[in-house]
Design an enzyme around this catalytic site. Structure first.
Site, PDB file in Angstrom:
ATOM      1  N   SER A  16       0.821  -1.214   0.000  1.00 51.24           N
ATOM      2  CA  SER A  16       0.000   0.000   0.000  1.00 51.24           C
ATOM      3  C   SER A  16       0.857   1.266   0.000  1.00 51.24           C
ATOM      4  CB  SER A  16      -0.890   0.056   1.254  1.00 51.24           C
ATOM      5  OG  SER A  16      -1.726  -1.061   1.299  1.00 51.24           O
ATOM      6  N   HIS A  47      -3.641   0.795  -4.540  1.00 55.00           N
ATOM      7  CA  HIS A  47      -3.001  -0.281  -5.306  1.00 55.00           C
ATOM      8  C   HIS A  47      -3.412  -0.132  -6.769  1.00 55.00           C
ATOM      9  CE1 HIS A  47      -1.612  -3.055  -1.995  1.00 55.00           C
ATOM     10  NE2 HIS A  47      -2.476  -2.319  -1.320  1.00 55.00           N
TER      11      HIS A  47
END
Ligand code: 6GU
Length: 268
Positions: A16, A47
């Site tokens: 992330s 993402h």
């Protein structure tokens, strides 16, 4: 294989807020996951969902910008499918990064934890990507997991951190994977802490299990994005935005570290 000339030696799975590394690859070929047969789709904010091939410091790399998580509803076999694709492409080293919450008192938000070992909680109760018939082409039925985070690469990373002046941000520790998608209750956090877990997240262990099964050398980093709430007195709570924010703050540091690691690692 016919869509790119690149034959990667190193694969990187970006956690992330840590996907910018892919943008630094030279002579890029990039593919949306939706265009790759057999690839799941990434559904998480932060993402991107692209596979990027390219050169970094004279080494050929493939970078997953966005990974797949169990909590998205994918089977573990699907979430780890890219690792076997990397193996078949000729990759020998896998680098994994993630965002994690810290349980250890000495790990602060913004610190970087080199993963020394993991506790695969879903795996302990049978949620394992290697469940089902073993594919002997990739590895043995009962693979060893001791030493799955390569010692040489961990030492090299600590050395690089010293050189780059970020050694004070770095330490080794144990990462635990939980299924998510909810963050831990206080009782769960206390349990993990007492079990010797330094940082907790919702990814990485399945990919590392599949990579170790097929003989890849693995290096893992957790960017500590928050402290896990362990006290009933504490009024703070964690959220995904905060996790992404710390990711952005430290993305350059993580990127420089990984870049230098790739530069200096030996390839057979
Ligand atoms: Cl506090 N918990 C889990 N499971 N994953 C995280 C996290 C916490 N912080 C970042 N990722």
């Amino acid at each position: 294989m016919s869509q790119t000339r690149h034959r990667p030696q190193v694969a990187i799975i970006c956690g992330s807020g840590l996907g910018m590394l892919a943008d630094t690859l030279k002579c890029q070929d990039s593919f949306a996951y939706s265009d790759i047969p057999g690839f799941p789709q990434s559904t998480v904010q932060g993402h991107a969902g692209r596979l990027v091939f390219g050169e970094l410091k004279g080494k050929t790399c493939v970078c997953m910008q966005g990974r797949f998580h169990m909590y998205e509803g994918h089977s573990l076999c699907k979430t780890t499918f890219p690792v076997r694709v990397f193996k078949l492409l000729g990759v020998e080293t896998l680098i994994v990064t993630n965002a994690a919450g810290s349980l250890a008192d000495g790990l602060q938000p913004g610190d970087i934890m080199i993963i020394k070992d993991h506790v695969n909680f879903p795996g302990l109760v049978g949620l394992n990507p290697l469940s089902g018939p073993n594919d002997d082409k990739f590895g043995p039925r009962f693979p060893a997991m001791s030493g799955c985070y390569d010692k040489g690469l961990r030492c090299l990373a600590l050395d690089i951190a010293k050189q780059q002046g970020v050694a004070s941000l770095m330490q080794e520790g144990v990462y635990a994977m939980v299924g998510g998608p909810n963050f831990e209750t206080i009782a769960e956090a206390r349990l993990l802490h007492r079990l010797g877990v330094d940082a907790v997240g919702m990814s990485t262990a399945p990919e590392v299990v599949v990579a170790t099964h097929c003989g890849l050398r693995v290096f893992g980093l957790s960017l500590i994005t928050n402290k896990v709430v362990k006290s009933y007195e504490d009024s703070e709570s964690v959220n995904h935005e905060g996790v992404l924010e710390v990711g952005r703050l430290r993305s350059n540091t993580v990127q420089q570290l990984v870049t230098e690691l790739i530069s200096r690692m030996e390839i057979n």
